[in-house]
Structure formats: structure tokens, C-alpha cells
Write an enzyme that holds these catalytic residues in place. Sequence first.
Site, mmCIF file in Angstrom:
data_model
loop_
_atom_site.group_PDB
_atom_site.id
_atom_site.type_symbol
_atom_site.label_atom_id
_atom_site.label_comp_id
_atom_site.label_asym_id
_atom_site.label_seq_id
_atom_site.Cartn_x
_atom_site.Cartn_y
_atom_site.Cartn_z
ATOM 1 C CE LYS A 167 -4.021 -2.264 2.270
ATOM 2 N NZ LYS A 167 -5.139 -1.703 3.280
ATOM 3 C CE1 TYR A 202 -9.519 -2.683 -0.248
ATOM 4 C CE2 TYR A 202 -8.425 -0.831 -1.091
ATOM 5 C CZ TYR A 202 -8.338 -1.867 -0.329
ATOM 6 O OH TYR A 202 -7.140 -2.317 0.322
ATOM 7 C CB THR A 251 -7.491 -5.777 9.500
ATOM 8 O OG1 THR A 251 -8.119 -7.039 8.892
ATOM 9 C CG2 THR A 251 -7.707 -4.565 8.849
ATOM 10 C CG ASN A 299 -3.904 -2.560 6.633
ATOM 11 O OD1 ASN A 299 -3.596 -2.035 5.494
ATOM 12 N ND2 ASN A 299 -4.713 -3.367 7.026
ATOM 13 C CG HIS A 306 -5.606 -6.146 -0.316
ATOM 14 N ND1 HIS A 306 -6.723 -6.011 0.134
ATOM 15 C CD2 HIS A 306 -5.755 -6.899 -1.517
ATOM 16 C CE1 HIS A 306 -7.756 -6.484 -0.393
ATOM 17 N NE2 HIS A 306 -7.182 -7.193 -1.282
ATOM 18 C CD GLU A 332 -8.939 -8.587 -4.007
ATOM 19 O OE1 GLU A 332 -9.843 -8.314 -2.856
ATOM 20 O OE2 GLU A 332 -7.853 -9.274 -3.714
#
Length: 137
Positions: A9, A49, A91, A112, A115, A126
Site C-alpha cells: 500500500k 474495494y 487488519t 496497514n 492487502h 482482484e
Amino acid sequence: MERTFAIIKPDAVERNVTGKVLAMIEAGGFKIVGMKKILLSRAQAEGFYYVHKERPFFGDLCTFMSRGPVIALVLEKENAIADWRGLMGATNPANAEAGTIRKELGVSIEENTVHGSDSPESASYEIPYFFNQLELV
Ligand code: CMP
């Protein structure tokens, strides 16, 4: 063999810890079969998402995921989906176990670091969202 989809991320790319995450992926026995650096538009983040679109954090999540480049990955190993979720950790980094990526590198429940697909159905949405067949080798 199973494939899963992963993202490093924006928080991790910004902090220059992409290599640390990749090292943990390789040490975990995953084969990287697809990898690209991409800057998502806000609309592309929302599409990725979409399953979370009714959640209260959806807007902030999509803003965060489009604020800087990400590394999109397809990872392959036996039991890849569950094993990648295990290596990522909970998470919320505050709840993640020692040795997991989110415990070592995560900042907050939103930032975080990584993913991962949560099911075969998610992975099959995805992976082709980011990669075509010719890019998976
Ligand atoms: P990820 O695995 O990418 O899937 C959805 C993301 O929403 C999740 O990781 C978190 O980074 C983010 N998120 C932000 N707030 C929350 C929350 N309160 N509960 C769950 N996920 C959250």
C-alpha cells in the site's frame, strides 16, 4: 498451487519499505508471478474495494489508496490465500502477531502496509483487475 492477489500500500511505498515486504514474501515461500507499480485513480480504488462501499471507512480508504503509488502482486504457493493472510497479520497492526508484516511495518488499521485477497472469489476478481494473463509468469 494457488494464487492470491496482494498490494503493497501507499504507506509502505512512501516509507521505502517495499523491499522489506518483498523479502518477507520471498522468505515465506511465495513465488512472485506478477508485479507492477501503479498509481490508482480514485475511481480505480473505488472499483477495487467495491465490496466495502457501504462501510463507514470506504471514502477514507479510497482516498488513502489513491494518494500515491502501490505495488500490485500475484503470489503463488500451496494454500497461498490463507498463508498470505497469515503472513500479513491482523487488519489492525495493534492486534497483529509478532513477525507478521503488519506488526513489523503497519502504521494503523487504514495504513496497514499490505492487502490480500480474503477468499478464492476475491482473488478471482482482484487478480484480473490488475493483471492480464500474459503478465503472470
Ligand atoms: P484491506 O485488507 O486492504 O481491506 C480493506 C481495508 O479497509 C483494510 O485492509 C483496512 O486497511 C481498511 N480499513 C480502514 N478502516 C477499517 C476498519 N475500521 N475495519 C476494517 N478495515 C478498515
